[in-house]
Design an enzyme around this catalytic site. Structure first.
Site, PDB file in Angstrom:
ATOM      1  N   GLY A 107      -0.086  -5.016   0.506  1.00  9.63           N
ATOM      2  CA  GLY A 107      -1.217  -4.819  -0.385  1.00  9.63           C
ATOM      3  C   GLY A 107      -1.096  -5.561  -1.700  1.00  9.63           C
TER       4      GLY A 107
ATOM      5  N   GLU B 124       4.788  -5.760   7.774  1.00 17.75           N
ATOM      6  CA  GLU B 124       4.163  -4.609   8.449  1.00 17.75           C
ATOM      7  C   GLU B 124       4.619  -4.349   9.878  1.00 17.75           C
ATOM      8  OE1 GLU B 124       1.872  -5.662   4.946  1.00 17.75           O
ATOM      9  OE2 GLU B 124       2.592  -6.851   6.641  1.00 17.75           O
TER      10      GLU B 124
ATOM     11  N   ASP C 157      -2.373  -6.915   7.263  1.00 15.25           N
ATOM     12  CA  ASP C 157      -3.795  -6.687   7.019  1.00 15.25           C
ATOM     13  C   ASP C 157      -4.173  -7.268   5.658  1.00 15.25           C
ATOM     14  OD1 ASP C 157      -2.333  -4.718   5.638  1.00 15.25           O
ATOM     15  OD2 ASP C 157      -3.969  -3.271   5.721  1.00 15.25           O
TER      16      ASP C 157
ATOM     17  N   GLY D  22       0.825  -1.199   0.000  1.00 16.44           N
ATOM     18  CA  GLY D  22       0.000   0.000   0.000  1.00 16.44           C
ATOM     19  C   GLY D  22       0.860   1.249   0.000  1.00 16.44           C
TER      20      GLY D  22
END
Length: 339
Positions: A113, A136, A144, A64
């Site tokens: 992501g 992360e 996530d 991301g």
């Protein structure tokens, strides 16, 4: 300007990720554009298969747009953060539920992501140049994009290992643990892409060459990462680092080093979310992840972690608290939210 290219031919709708300077990191416009195209193609009779590729030879998608999220966090723009993650997870859920074959070709980095827009799809083709990871915790965040659903469904301990350490795995290893479905040599990927674009049946195109044997120490991972307690995992690894055989001790110390460089709060949050995700549906995991993302981005560790890894790049974050033993369980439950 759009960072994705699209085309439809021979029954194949192709999305090309085209933000090479950022290694195709997903900004808000890419998420919105992909969602719009995939929604439209889902009901388009001229599209029988979706193919997602990259214009970069270095990455499929590096994750991301964490820099932008950090800027929003520093500015106190909670609404922008919520909107970004909600739309990203909605895109990932759309891919997971997609009514047509969804194929990704991964020949480079696919992290964070980048796994969200690939792992949830039906077919994930990797090469010997593919590298996958969920890094992360090193930036004060947590795995996530539905990772709290798919990580606990990998072989024993593998999901916790990937989620806590941020360890990178090769394309071969990704097939072994189930993150990818097919392996082809890097120099053969263009031929595979051409065949898919021609409309050839996937079952004929994706014969998948036999990947090399995995180098992942699955036995060690199952032994030391089967627990959901971060202090227990670290304790076992530290013990092995000082008393196990030389090879096992070296591996254990490497894992300790990776975890000690991460945010202690992130480690505790990640472990809890992976533990709960084992008995949750995907949409429940996304809902929980959104709650956690909104809260953890407001903590000092997130801004500090992104600063150290992606902004100043000194790799020397000052996380607080500094050890997992000092993390307040109430803070973990506040971030994770109600089960």
């Amino acid at each position: 300007m759009s960072y994705i290219q699209t085309s439809v031919a021979n029954g194949v709708g192709e999305i090309i990720l085209d933000r090479p300077r950022a290694l195709n990191a997903l900004d808000q416009s890419m998420i919105d554009d992909m969602h719009e195209v995939l929604t439209r193609w889902a009901d388009d009779p001229s599209v029988a298969t979706v193919l997602v590729t990259s214009a970069s030879d270095r990455a499929f998608c590096a994750g991301g747009d964490i820099r932008a999220i950090r800027e929003n966090a520093v500015d106190g723009d909670a609404a922008a953060i919520s909107h970004y993650f909600a739309s990203e997870y909605t895109l990932d859920q759309l891919i997971a539920d997609y009514p047509k074959p969804y194929v990704t070709l991964i020949d480079g980095a696919a992290m964070g992501g980048g796994l969200g827009i690939s792992v949830h799809g039906e077919v994930r083709v990797v090469t010997d140049k593919a590298v996958m990871a969920m890094p992360e915790t090193a930036i004060g965040f947590f795995p996530d994009i539905g990772a709290t659903y798919f990580l606990p469904r990998l072989p024993a301990g593998v999901g916790m290992w990937l989620g806590l350490t941020g360890a990178r795995i090769t394309g071969t290893d990704a097939v072994t643990v189930g993150l990818a479905t097919h392996h082809v040599p890097s120099d053969g990927l263009a031929e595979v892409a051409t065949a898919i674009r021609s409309g050839a049946p996937l079952v004929e195109v994706l014969t998948s060459s036999a990947p090399a044997p995995t180098e992942i120490p699955l036995k060690n991972i199952a032994e030391y990462f089967a627990d959901s307690s971060v202090p227990a995992i670290l304790g076992g690894l530290r013990g092995a680092a000082s008393s196990a055989s030389e090879q096992q001790a070296q591996w254990a110390q490497q894992m300790v080093t990776l975890m000690e460089s991460a945010s202690p709060t992130s480690l505790m949050v990640a472990a809890r979310l992976i533990e709960i995700g084992d008995s949750s549906l995907l949409d429940q995991c996304f809902e929980r992840e959104l709650h956690a993302a909104e809260r953890i981005c407001a903590t000092p560790d997130f801004a500090e972690g992104v600063r150290a890894v992606l902004v100043d790049k000194d790799r020397n974050p000052a996380f607080s608290p500094a050890t997992v033993d000092d993390v307040d369980p109430a803070e973990v439950e506040r971030i994770v939210g109600s089960i």
